[in-house]
Design a protein around this motif. Structure first.
Motif, short mmCIF file in Angstrom:
data_model
loop_
_atom_site.label_atom_id
_atom_site.label_comp_id
_atom_site.label_asym_id
_atom_site.label_seq_id
_atom_site.Cartn_x
_atom_site.Cartn_y
_atom_site.Cartn_z
N TYR A 167 2.26 13.33 -9.05
CA TYR A 167 2.00 11.92 -9.35
C TYR A 167 1.12 11.27 -8.30
O TYR A 167 1.23 11.56 -7.13
CB TYR A 167 3.32 11.13 -9.42
CG TYR A 167 4.21 11.50 -10.57
CD1 TYR A 167 4.14 10.83 -11.78
CD2 TYR A 167 5.14 12.54 -10.44
CE1 TYR A 167 4.97 11.16 -12.84
CE2 TYR A 167 5.97 12.87 -11.50
CZ TYR A 167 5.87 12.18 -12.69
OH TYR A 167 6.68 12.52 -13.74
N GLU A 168 0.30 10.34 -8.76
CA GLU A 168 -0.48 9.49 -7.85
C GLU A 168 0.42 8.41 -7.26
O GLU A 168 0.22 7.96 -6.15
CB GLU A 168 -1.62 8.81 -8.62
CG GLU A 168 -2.80 9.70 -8.88
CD GLU A 168 -3.56 10.00 -7.61
OE1 GLU A 168 -3.80 9.07 -6.81
OE2 GLU A 168 -3.90 11.17 -7.41
N GLN A 169 1.38 7.99 -8.07
CA GLN A 169 2.31 6.94 -7.67
C GLN A 169 3.69 7.34 -8.18
O GLN A 169 3.86 7.62 -9.36
CB GLN A 169 1.88 5.60 -8.27
CG GLN A 169 2.69 4.45 -7.81
CD GLN A 169 2.06 3.13 -8.21
OE1 GLN A 169 0.84 3.01 -8.31
NE2 GLN A 169 2.88 2.12 -8.44
N HIS A 207 8.05 6.49 -7.31
CA HIS A 207 9.14 5.90 -6.55
C HIS A 207 10.44 6.45 -7.15
O HIS A 207 10.69 6.25 -8.33
CB HIS A 207 9.10 4.38 -6.62
CG HIS A 207 7.76 3.83 -6.28
ND1 HIS A 207 7.30 3.77 -4.98
CD2 HIS A 207 6.76 3.36 -7.05
CE1 HIS A 207 6.09 3.26 -4.98
NE2 HIS A 207 5.73 3.01 -6.23
N ARG A 226 2.39 3.99 -2.17
CA ARG A 226 2.30 4.44 -3.56
C ARG A 226 3.38 5.45 -3.94
O ARG A 226 3.59 5.72 -5.11
CB ARG A 226 0.91 5.02 -3.82
CG ARG A 226 -0.18 3.97 -3.60
CD ARG A 226 -1.56 4.45 -3.91
NE ARG A 226 -1.76 4.98 -5.22
CZ ARG A 226 -1.90 4.27 -6.35
NH1 ARG A 226 -1.81 2.97 -6.30
NH2 ARG A 226 -2.10 4.86 -7.50
N LYS A 227 4.05 6.00 -2.94
CA LYS A 227 5.12 6.97 -3.18
C LYS A 227 6.23 6.69 -2.20
O LYS A 227 5.98 6.42 -1.02
CB LYS A 227 4.61 8.41 -3.00
CG LYS A 227 3.53 8.82 -3.97
CD LYS A 227 3.10 10.25 -3.71
CE LYS A 227 1.98 10.66 -4.66
NZ LYS A 227 1.61 12.08 -4.48
N SER A 228 7.48 6.77 -2.69
CA SER A 228 8.60 6.50 -1.78
C SER A 228 9.91 7.00 -2.36
O SER A 228 10.03 7.25 -3.56
CB SER A 228 8.73 5.00 -1.51
OG SER A 228 9.12 4.31 -2.69
N ASP A 279 0.78 -1.23 0.00
CA ASP A 279 0.00 0.00 0.00
C ASP A 279 0.82 1.29 0.00
O ASP A 279 0.27 2.36 0.27
CB ASP A 279 -0.98 0.03 1.18
CG ASP A 279 -1.95 -1.15 1.14
OD1 ASP A 279 -2.31 -1.57 0.02
OD2 ASP A 279 -2.32 -1.65 2.21
N ARG A 286 8.00 -2.67 -11.16
CA ARG A 286 7.83 -1.37 -10.49
C ARG A 286 8.45 -0.27 -11.36
O ARG A 286 9.61 -0.33 -11.71
CB ARG A 286 8.51 -1.37 -9.12
CG ARG A 286 8.30 -0.06 -8.36
CD ARG A 286 8.68 -0.17 -6.91
NE ARG A 286 8.14 -1.36 -6.26
CZ ARG A 286 6.87 -1.50 -5.89
NH1 ARG A 286 6.01 -0.53 -6.07
NH2 ARG A 286 6.45 -2.62 -5.34
#
Length: 184
Positions: free
Chosen positions: A101-103, A105, A28-30, A26, A55
């Motif tokens: 962004y919604e997601q 990395h 979505r951003k990192s 869960d 990914r």
């Protein structure tokens, strides 16, 4: 299976690497740390690792690599050019990208170079703090021939308090160029 997944899996297998750990559910951003970073091959293994996993990631890379031809390719596969001169506000600029962004990395090599450094750059930490995203500890350990994910954490706002956990995780890992990783 996509070509990228197939290629990533087979390249890692050919190089003798196995994948361990799980990306936190869960998230979505990192910010994903990539360490040790001692060889240009780390980039290839890391890229294949993320392709195998499926990914989509972006990564920071010095602007000098963004020359005609190569620059186009680097942007296509997720490269974000970094001006490493002082006063460029890269931390704030990168943190602001997360709002678009919604997601998202972003992979960062906190050593900042493939040469041995005694202190990691702290930009990854401050970007995560400003963007309100967790830091995921990613790794490529040439000693064990494993790559993958370790723990993740949300910065507490005090690098010196969070650093021991990071240092403990990476201690004893080995980069491709033995002796170039300060936590070996």
């Amino acid at each position: 299976m996509s070509f990228k997944k197939w290629f990533g899996r087979n390249y890692l297998k050919m190089k003798g690497f196995t994948f361990v750990g799980n990306y936190p559910a869960d998230v979505r951003k990192s910010i994903i740390i990539a360490a040790p970073h001692t060889s240009i091959e780390d980039f290839i293994i890391g890229r294949c690792f993320f392709w195998m996993e499926g990914r989509e990631v972006k990564f920071l890379i010095k602007k000098e690599f963004f020359k005609p031809g190569l620059g186009w390719l680097l942007k296509k596969i997720g490269g974000i050019p970094v001006d490493r001169s002082r006063g460029n506000k890269m931390v704030g600029k990168t943190a602001a990208v997360f709002k678009q962004y919604e997601q998202l990395h972003v992979v960062i090599t906190p050593e900042g170079t493939r040469k041995r450094v005694e202190r990691w750059k702290r930009g990854f930490y401050y970007i995560a703090e400003l963007a309100h995203v967790p830091v995921v500890l990613g790794f490529i350990d040439y000693k064990t021939r494993k790559c993958g994910y370790g723990p993740s954490f949300v910065p507490c706002g005090d690098f010196d308090k969070d650093w021991p956990m990071i240092e403990d995780f990476y201690r004893g890992m080995q980069g491709k160029v033995k002796g170039n990783f300060n936590l070996e």
